[in-house]
Write a protein that holds these residues in place. Structure first.
Motif, PDB file in Angstrom:
ATOM      1  N   GLN A 165       0.423   0.541   7.747  1.00  0.00           N
ATOM      2  CA  GLN A 165      -0.605  -0.359   7.225  1.00  0.00           C
ATOM      3  C   GLN A 165      -0.560  -0.369   5.705  1.00  0.00           C
ATOM      4  O   GLN A 165      -0.670  -1.423   5.071  1.00  0.00           O
ATOM      5  CB  GLN A 165      -1.989   0.068   7.699  1.00  0.00           C
ATOM      6  N   LEU A 166      -0.362   0.793   5.105  1.00  0.00           N
ATOM      7  CA  LEU A 166      -0.236   0.873   3.647  1.00  0.00           C
ATOM      8  C   LEU A 166       0.961   0.058   3.171  1.00  0.00           C
ATOM      9  O   LEU A 166       0.870  -0.712   2.209  1.00  0.00           O
ATOM     10  CB  LEU A 166      -0.103   2.335   3.223  1.00  0.00           C
ATOM     11  N   GLY A 167       2.109   0.206   3.852  1.00  0.00           N
ATOM     12  CA  GLY A 167       3.300  -0.542   3.453  1.00  0.00           C
ATOM     13  C   GLY A 167       3.124  -2.041   3.608  1.00  0.00           C
ATOM     14  O   GLY A 167       3.568  -2.826   2.758  1.00  0.00           O
ATOM     15  N   ALA A 168       2.463  -2.465   4.685  1.00  0.00           N
ATOM     16  CA  ALA A 168       2.240  -3.890   4.906  1.00  0.00           C
ATOM     17  C   ALA A 168       1.309  -4.462   3.840  1.00  0.00           C
ATOM     18  O   ALA A 168       1.531  -5.564   3.325  1.00  0.00           O
ATOM     19  CB  ALA A 168       1.656  -4.117   6.298  1.00  0.00           C
ATOM     20  N   GLN A 169       0.264  -3.705   3.495  1.00  0.00           N
ATOM     21  CA  GLN A 169      -0.673  -4.220   2.496  1.00  0.00           C
ATOM     22  C   GLN A 169      -0.082  -4.165   1.093  1.00  0.00           C
ATOM     23  O   GLN A 169      -0.398  -5.018   0.263  1.00  0.00           O
ATOM     24  CB  GLN A 169      -2.010  -3.475   2.589  1.00  0.00           C
ATOM     25  N   TYR A 170       0.807  -3.199   0.825  1.00  0.00           N
ATOM     26  CA  TYR A 170       1.528  -3.227  -0.455  1.00  0.00           C
ATOM     27  C   TYR A 170       2.394  -4.488  -0.524  1.00  0.00           C
ATOM     28  O   TYR A 170       2.435  -5.186  -1.552  1.00  0.00           O
ATOM     29  CB  TYR A 170       2.390  -1.974  -0.630  1.00  0.00           C
ATOM     30  N   THR A 171       3.108  -4.782   0.560  1.00  0.00           N
ATOM     31  CA  THR A 171       3.981  -5.953   0.581  1.00  0.00           C
ATOM     32  C   THR A 171       3.184  -7.238   0.419  1.00  0.00           C
ATOM     33  O   THR A 171       3.625  -8.183  -0.247  1.00  0.00           O
ATOM     34  CB  THR A 171       4.771  -5.990   1.903  1.00  0.00           C
ATOM     35  N   GLU A 172       2.006  -7.269   1.003  1.00  0.00           N
ATOM     36  CA  GLU A 172       1.125  -8.428   0.873  1.00  0.00           C
ATOM     37  C   GLU A 172       0.727  -8.649  -0.587  1.00  0.00           C
ATOM     38  O   GLU A 172       0.704  -9.789  -1.078  1.00  0.00           O
ATOM     39  CB  GLU A 172      -0.110  -8.191   1.740  1.00  0.00           C
ATOM     40  N   LEU A 173       0.453  -7.554  -1.309  1.00  0.00           N
ATOM     41  CA  LEU A 173      -0.016  -7.649  -2.693  1.00  0.00           C
ATOM     42  C   LEU A 173       1.107  -7.850  -3.702  1.00  0.00           C
ATOM     43  O   LEU A 173       0.946  -8.563  -4.696  1.00  0.00           O
ATOM     44  CB  LEU A 173      -0.788  -6.373  -3.056  1.00  0.00           C
ATOM     45  N   PHE A 174       2.258  -7.194  -3.459  1.00  0.00           N
ATOM     46  CA  PHE A 174       3.315  -7.147  -4.482  1.00  0.00           C
ATOM     47  C   PHE A 174       4.676  -7.505  -3.889  1.00  0.00           C
ATOM     48  O   PHE A 174       5.638  -6.738  -3.981  1.00  0.00           O
ATOM     49  CB  PHE A 174       3.359  -5.746  -5.101  1.00  0.00           C
ATOM     50  N   PRO A 175       4.812  -8.679  -3.288  1.00  0.00           N
ATOM     51  CA  PRO A 175       6.048  -9.021  -2.575  1.00  0.00           C
ATOM     52  C   PRO A 175       7.281  -9.115  -3.457  1.00  0.00           C
ATOM     53  O   PRO A 175       8.408  -8.926  -2.983  1.00  0.00           O
ATOM     54  CB  PRO A 175       5.722 -10.372  -1.933  1.00  0.00           C
ATOM     55  N   HIS A 176       7.083  -9.395  -4.742  1.00  0.00           N
ATOM     56  CA  HIS A 176       8.231  -9.610  -5.630  1.00  0.00           C
ATOM     57  C   HIS A 176       8.756  -8.318  -6.251  1.00  0.00           C
ATOM     58  O   HIS A 176       9.747  -8.343  -6.983  1.00  0.00           O
ATOM     59  CB  HIS A 176       7.849 -10.608  -6.735  1.00  0.00           C
TER      60      HIS A 176
END
Length: 508
Positions: free
Chosen positions: A208-219
């Protein structure tokens, strides 16, 4: 929750489907220190601390500490970057993962190419921790209340646990331990360590942490692995049902393994499933002694002097997470079957007894504080809980619906801090995206904590252009720590960006 502390847990825990608006990816500001000061803290391990804002909406306000442990890359000439790891829980310490799992991590190809880094999540021990008075955390309560009085007794214990945290001095962190805040901490760590692209592997709640990091900072991402998938679009019955079913299915896999393998200490027990059920009934009527819990030299001390059947079921969920010797310090299911035999036939449930706390910090305290800021408040009544208990007994007859979500649904009902990160779908944030390297999603087919339904749903939310899902045709929670085809596929992905095709099934 009661943990089988002989086992090295890399995991743990886990609204109706929401189509909420995507999270904004802008408005992040962090001024890193000029240099992060690393010091040797163990063989092959370096440690450092990083200051980040308590409240990311007030970056110049009060600061907290994020502790970090790192195993430097063995081959600096071929170094790719930092690989951040998170063991999940929530509330498990990444520092403990680095230190306790050091030999395993150093045996993998990842050690050649990455500085393997464990930033301790906010609220957990090592970093600025959540603090609570241990007294109510050491109180027992009716696990499956059958009357209004038992239901109120359970709620009172959980209310007192929350209040014991509110009443601690200098405990502002209690209000800011949601996973979005932790994701922003990871971004701060990434920037402070040189602004390299993010490489990450998260286990269980760490997905969940990794998914929400990706959601916030995809680039800012090079490669992300999510192993043992949490589905944050679910809550309440929509979370409890699949999780309890996953636990039941995995226990049936254990019974089947035990019948076929003479390495199981219970191999010769006829009709083991029925014997197990009778044992749980017996323990609920008359708790099984746990003599090692009274022995200060025992590795399980301090814990309760006995264990009820329902307490054993919650500890057993952790035990069946780790079928293989390399993931369990007593030899996976082989060692666990010996402990179960000891409880069933030698009247010693020490391995299954719940921990007692002697200090104002601990895993359960962090675990509750984090989950309850990521989950909405259920409104169960005593009648609801009775029905829930009856449904669990029919739908999952060996495990009876008992598990992490059963406990957390009740614990969070009156938790004193507000929800900061409620469940919602990732789909709106990923609609129209096409990540240059898809996220790698990994799940076991028979997982007692994050069932395959969670992984399938998260894959649908992200879309195949953004995430590929592979499945390990086996039992247990998470897959990387079992050295087989899945382990090797994760290594190839992280090192070479070789992305497996969605639907790949690995036979290990």
């Amino acid at each position: 929750m009661g943990k089988l502390r002989y086992f090295l847990s890399a995991a743990a825990a886990l609204a109706t489907f929401s189509t909420a608006s995507p999270v904004k990816t802008s408005s992040f500001h962090y001024d890193p220190p000029s240099k992060v000061e690393w010091e040797a803290c163990d063989d092959h391990v370096r440690c450092a601390n990083l200051s980040v804002p308590l409240d990311w909406n007030k970056p110049q306000g009060k600061q907290i500490s994020i502790a970090m442990a790192m195993i430097p890359a063995a081959n600096p000439e071929k170094r790719i970057g930092y690989l951040m790891v998170n063991p999940g829980g929530p509330g498990a310490s990444s520092l403990n993962l680095i230190n306790a799992g050091k030999e395993f991590l150093m045996s993998t190809p990842l050690h050649q190419y990455f500085d393997i880094l464990g930033p301790g999540p906010r609220g957990t021990e090592g970093s600025t921790p959540v603090k609570c008075d241990p007294e109510p955390w050491n109180r027992r309560y009716p696990e499956t209340p059958q009357t209004e009085a038992e239901f109120q007794e359970m709620l009172q214990v959980f209310h007192d646990r929350g209040e014991s945290c509110v009443n601690q001095k200098d405990n502002d962190i209690l209000y800011f331990v949601d996973t979005i805040s932790v994701a922003k901490d990871l971004e701060a760590v990434r920037i402070a360590l040189g602004d390299e692209k993010m490489n990450y592997i998260g286990f269980s709640y760490g997905t969940q942490l990794g998914a929400q990091y990706t959601e916030l900072f995809p680039h800012n991402i090079r490669a992300i692995v999510l192993d043992g998938i949490m589905d944050h679009s679910r809550s309440g019955p929509d979370l409890w049902g699949p999780e309890s079913n996953g636990y039941e299915v995995t226990v049936n896999q254990f019974f089947d393994w035990c019948a076929k393998n003479n390495t199981c200490a219970l191999h010769k027990v006829k009709d083991l499933p029925a014997k197990f059920d009778s044992f749980i009934d017996r323990a609920n009527n008359s708790p099984i002694p746990a003599p090692s819990c009274l022995n200060k030299t025992s590795e399980v001390y301090p814990c309760f002097e006995n264990a009820t059947g329902n307490e054993i079921l919650r500890a057993f969920q952790t035990a069946v997470c780790f079928p293989y010797p390399e993931t369990g310090s007593v030899g996976g299911w082989v060692g666990m079957s010996e402990l179960l035999q000891q409880a069933m036939y030698k009247n010693d449930a020490s391995a299954f007894s719940a921990v007692k706390y002697a200090s104002n910090t601990g895993y359960d305290m962090s675990y509750a504080a984090i989950f309850c800021q990521d989950a909405p408040r259920s409104n169960w009544t005593s009648i609801d809980f009775k029905i829930k208990s009856d449904v669990g007994a029919v739908a999952t007859p060996h495990t009876r619906g008992i598990g992490e979500v059963w406990y957390l649904d009740a614990l969070c009902m009156n938790w004193p801090t507000p929800v900061r990160n409620p469940p919602r779908s990732l789909a709106p944030s990923f609609a129209g995206r096409n990540m240059s390297t898809p996220i790698l999603l990994v799940n076991a087919l028979y997982d007692p904590e994050t069932p395959i339904q969670f992984a399938l749903n998260v894959h649908r939310q992200l879309g195949d252009q953004n995430a590929h899902l592979v499945i390990r045709n086996g039992s247990g929670h998470t897959s990387y720590d079992h050295v087989g085809e899945t382990h090797r596929a994760i290594n190839k992905y992280l090192v070479s960006l070789d992305v497996p095709e969605t639907g790949a099934m690995y036979e290990d």
